[in-house]
Write a protein that holds these residues in place. Structure first.
Motif, short mmCIF file in Angstrom:
data_model
loop_
_atom_site.label_atom_id
_atom_site.label_comp_id
_atom_site.label_asym_id
_atom_site.label_seq_id
_atom_site.Cartn_x
_atom_site.Cartn_y
_atom_site.Cartn_z
N GLY A 276 -16.76 12.68 -8.35
CA GLY A 276 -16.49 13.84 -7.06
C GLY A 276 -16.26 14.10 -5.46
O GLY A 276 -16.06 14.44 -5.40
N TYR A 277 -16.96 12.50 -5.86
CA TYR A 277 -16.68 12.62 -3.99
C TYR A 277 -15.46 11.74 -3.78
O TYR A 277 -14.64 11.08 -3.51
N LYS A 278 -15.12 12.39 -2.39
CA LYS A 278 -14.50 12.12 -1.22
C LYS A 278 -14.93 10.93 -0.37
O LYS A 278 -16.15 10.10 -0.26
N TYR A 279 -13.60 10.20 -0.54
CA TYR A 279 -13.80 8.22 -0.03
C TYR A 279 -13.04 7.63 0.64
O TYR A 279 -12.07 8.24 0.72
N ILE A 280 -13.30 7.02 1.46
CA ILE A 280 -12.52 6.26 2.35
C ILE A 280 -13.24 5.03 2.59
O ILE A 280 -14.28 4.50 3.00
N ILE A 281 -12.87 3.08 1.41
CA ILE A 281 -12.80 2.43 1.68
C ILE A 281 -12.28 1.23 1.94
O ILE A 281 -10.77 1.81 2.00
N GLY A 282 -12.25 0.28 2.24
CA GLY A 282 -11.99 -1.32 2.41
C GLY A 282 -10.90 -1.47 0.79
O GLY A 282 -11.83 -1.67 -0.29
N ALA A 283 -9.65 -1.90 0.77
CA ALA A 283 -8.72 -2.45 0.18
C ALA A 283 -8.96 -4.16 0.66
O ALA A 283 -9.00 -4.31 1.58
N ARG A 284 -8.82 -4.39 -1.15
CA ARG A 284 -8.93 -6.16 -1.11
C ARG A 284 -7.34 -6.32 -1.53
O ARG A 284 -7.36 -6.46 -2.90
#
Length: 514
Positions: A276-284
């Motif tokens: 249930g975390y909110k996240y912003i991650i780099g996309a490959r």
């Protein structure tokens, strides 16, 4: 003996006969107190007669005499107990207390942190520095014993204090939380449960190492850290550390996790989603499905820094951005790489000498040269991706906000750069797990103090970097004079130059708290 006039707080003037012996002054006779200079002059004449009548040698009235000035100066110097070059100690002491680390009752930690920020060195050199500059006599064996204690009982409190202070300065909640890892090498090839060889971010392939994961808030304030075995794959460190952090510090869903694509794989993304975390991650983006890659390359009408969105499953969005500056850099790097390839393989053959010797490649033998060509088709395909960058998020932020928050990952990189470089976290010369952990903890606290000093410098609008302020503070001197009559000491911190006065507002904050 000589006559002395002195002004009282009431405004009257006292006239006394004073003698000096062994650097100490003693009042022999008081002639009285009067209200005007004329009356005082009359008493001075009487005092001179008294000295003569009692066989004493009359001396000059030093209140208005250069000789008196000289003797008073000599008296102060003769009673000077110490001259301390302790500007950094005064400054960092106050910051250490304001953060809340004074809750830890051991002064050894305070001394180690101040020394680490102002003059990072080995533990032995630290004891010498503390004695030479701050007149603090710390035994080396006591430091090592304290490090064992820090490992056993105080690490948790250190991180709790850091989290509480960060929440306070950020308005009550963490907000963004950035995660990244680095490696810390040892000046040895010996291995144990913690120290193992692995992929080194410092290029140290022969030494053993440990993997350090760190969580920092927006602005780069350190929150928590964990050490992992040196051979640990960095992608497996993030989820356990975030879960542990949330549980230990009773956090709700007040934060958004920001992480680089290098730490992300399908397993990690699924675990973030399931928790249930909110996240912003780099996309490959080059590893996306054929359908998504087709959509990416169809976005042909680019303007600088424009964004496009692609809706994914589970409420995720793929945000695609383009930067002309990034495109130029991508093209430049590719051209350099291709130029090296053309030069290395201009014969069209791959020879034994061109096979790198790293790892087990040294066991390879090439019986015949291998023909190689540079594929122009692959070069053309790669050009299509110039300037493109992808981000995956399950938040409802605007696209430009997502990109801005992701770009904040530089604060973690800076945290590592300062900790490993300025504060000299590595190389490490401790060889037991508890002291390795304690050394990292000391550097963690030192970085927290460093960041708080940086915040105060900005708050006071001083146009200097932290390192520059510390360099100037190292030349700020405090004198300590013993007052023989009452057995007390008088201390005064001196700001003698324009450089000193430029950072004096930081010291004024100390005075306001006394």
């Amino acid at each position: 003996m000589y006559v002395r006039k002195k002004k009282n707080r009431s405004g009257t003037i006292s006239v006394v006969v004073v003698s000096k012996s062994s650097g100490r002054y003693k009042e022999i006779k008081c002639l009285g107190a009067v209200n005007t200079e004329d009356e005082a002059q009359s008493l001075c004449i009487e005092a001179q007669k008294w000295i003569h009548a009692h066989g004493g040698q009359q001396e000059l009235d030093f209140d208005n005499n250069k000789d008196r000035e000289l003797e008073e100066t000599e008296r102060v110097i003769n009673n000077m107990d110490a001259v301390l070059i302790n500007g950094t100690q005064l400054l960092l002491d106050r910051i250490y207390d304001d953060i809340g680390f004074s809750q830890i009752p051991d002064d050894i930690l305070r001394h180690l942190i101040i020394a680490r920020v102002s003059q990072p060195a080995s533990k032995l050199a630290t004891t010498e520095y503390l004695k030479s500059y701050y007149d603090e006599d710390i035994d080396l064996n006591n430091i090592y014993r304290y490090m064992d204690k820090l490992y056993n009982t105080q690490q948790e409190l250190v991180q709790q204090i850091s989290v509480d202070h960060t929440r306070k300065i950020l308005g009550g909640k963490i907000g963004l939380m950035f995660y990244d890892v680095t490696t810390l090498y040892f000046e040895t090839a010996k291995t144990d449960d913690l120290r193992e060889p692995g992929f080194s971010k410092d290029g140290k392939t022969a030494e053993s190492q440990a993997v350090l994961g760190i969580l920092v808030s927006e602005g780069g304030y350190p929150l928590s850290y964990s050490l992992f075995n040196g051979s640990q794959y960095e992608g497996y460190t993030m989820i356990p550390m975030i879960d542990d952090f949330k549980q230990r510090f009773s956090l709700g869903k007040e934060f958004i996790i920001v992480a680089d694509s290098g730490l992300m794989n399908n397993t990690n993304v699924n675990l973030l989603r399931q928790a249930g975390y909110k996240y912003i991650i780099g996309a490959r983006i080059k590893s996306e499905s054929a359908q998504v890659k087709k959509w990416i390359l169809e976005q042909t009408h680019w303007e600088n820094n424009c964004c496009h969105e692609y809706k994914r499953n589970y409420g995720e969005r793929l945000i695609l951005s383009y930067s002309a500056t990034r495109a130029k850099k991508d093209a430049y790097n590719r051209e350099r790489g291709i130029a090296r390839l053309r030069k290395a393989y201009k014969s069209g053959k791959l020879t034994k000498q061109q096979v790198n010797k790293r790892g087990y490649n040294k066991f390879l033998e090439i019986s015949k040269d291998v023909e190689v060509i540079i594929s122009e088709e692959k070069i053309a395909q790669d050009c299509q991706w110039d300037g493109l960058k992808g981000y995956i998020t399950n938040t409802d932020m605007e696209a430009d906000k997502v990109i801005a928050e992701y770009n904040g990952l530089w604060v973690v990189e800076r945290a590592f750069r300062i900790s490993k470089g300025t504060l000299e976290m590595r190389p490490m010369f401790h060889f037991t797990e508890r002291r390795i952990e304690a050394h990292v903890c000391i550097c963690f606290v030192a970085y927290k103090v460093y960041k708080e000093l940086e915040r105060l410098i900005k708050e006071k609008k001083i146009p200097l970097s932290v390192d520059k302020v510390l360099d100037i503070a190292k030349t700020v001197t405090t004198i300590r004079v013993k007052m023989p009559e009452n057995g007390r000491f008088y201390t005064k911190t001196l700001f003698l130059t324009d450089r000193h006065r430029a950072i004096q507002p930081l010291f004024d904050l100390i005075d306001q708290r006394k």
